[in-house]
Design a protein around this motif. Sequence first.
Motif, PDB file in Angstrom:
ATOM      1  N   ASP A   1      -4.811   3.030   1.186  1.00  0.00           N
ATOM      2  CA  ASP A   1      -4.266   1.671   1.238  1.00  0.00           C
ATOM      3  C   ASP A   1      -2.917   1.589   1.936  1.00  0.00           C
ATOM      4  O   ASP A   1      -2.231   0.572   1.843  1.00  0.00           O
TER       5      ASP A   1
ATOM      6  N   GLY B   1       0.826  -1.196   0.000  1.00  0.00           N
ATOM      7  CA  GLY B   1       0.000   0.000   0.000  1.00  0.00           C
ATOM      8  C   GLY B   1       0.862   1.248   0.000  1.00  0.00           C
ATOM      9  O   GLY B   1       1.931   1.288   0.623  1.00  0.00           O
TER      10      GLY B   1
ATOM     11  N   ARG C   1      -8.092  -2.222  -4.654  1.00  0.00           N
ATOM     12  CA  ARG C   1      -7.039  -1.281  -4.254  1.00  0.00           C
ATOM     13  C   ARG C   1      -7.228   0.036  -5.000  1.00  0.00           C
ATOM     14  O   ARG C   1      -7.708   0.081  -6.127  1.00  0.00           O
TER      15      ARG C   1
ATOM     16  N   VAL D   1      -1.872  -1.551   3.915  1.00  0.00           N
ATOM     17  CA  VAL D   1      -1.753  -2.866   3.274  1.00  0.00           C
ATOM     18  C   VAL D   1      -0.283  -3.291   3.307  1.00  0.00           C
ATOM     19  O   VAL D   1       0.587  -2.588   2.787  1.00  0.00           O
TER      20      VAL D   1
END
Length: 322
Positions: free
Chosen positions: A141, A135, A306, A144
């Motif tokens: 994100d 991410g 995403r 991540v």
Amino acid sequence: MRALLVVNPAATTTSARTRDVLIHALASEMKIEAVTTEYRGHARDLGRRAADSDDIDLVVALGGDGTVNEVVNGLLHNGPDPEGLPSLAVVPGGSTNVFARALGIPNDAVEATGAILDALADRSERTVGLGLAAGTPGTADEAVPGRWFTFCAGLGFDAGVIGRVEQKRERGKRSTHALYVRQVLRQFMDDPHRRNGLITLEVPGRDPVTDLALSIICNTAPWTYLGNRPIYASPKASFDSALDVLGLKRLSTPAVTRYATQLLTSSPERGPHGKHAVSLHDLTDFTLHSKAPLPFQMDGDHLGLRTSVTFTGVRRALRVIV
């Protein structure tokens, strides 16, 4: 030599009897512990155990690309260390086996086992590069975690296809090339963003590339196989370099027809091309941003939606037996 054999019992192309034969063949040449995976992520946990062990020299993954990906992520949970970590060997058992075939390993499990034993006897190995995706800091994100991939990743159209295939498999469908082709057609009909791409590619030191409808990241060539036919999205991609990117700005019916034809007739010398195609070679760092959440995949495994992914190409990340 002491080895850990990670066996995926759901591997598409190997029966229980075949797996028993392969285990006995490997055990005749090395001290081996065979463990059958029991849950999603188990192969990753076994790879981590091998990485943290002081007496495992080799991890053998018997399964498809998903099993290999999990093992690799376990082995590299503390980062690459080609000289310090166990080596990896792959016995293909999935429906496509891109990573193994790209390494030159026979696609038949029995032949692959023989080739691995020969390679071990000859001390034949190579150190390959891998891709890392995480991410992007400062985005939705950013939490991540990073994950390694061995041969490809994708944001957008191709990941949507893989997501559809996984849904069909969860309902009992076999993973076949015909299934993939059908889902490509359905993704094409249903994708609301194929005419106006949402993805921006940012590479340090270069102007951004905007309005991509499809983005494929390759760590090697070919990108995939249709039966025995290799498909080259980025023909220059190599385990010896960083990452390559193919981006397509339009997925109208004429454009898809043209690019599909180019993929089916692709070769090590030429992949998809045209005024709406973007091809970049040997990138170590770049980011893909999307204006809306899009499907994301790595090594043929759908990982959800995403909006931003940062990629790193790491040369010489892992030793493999070939």
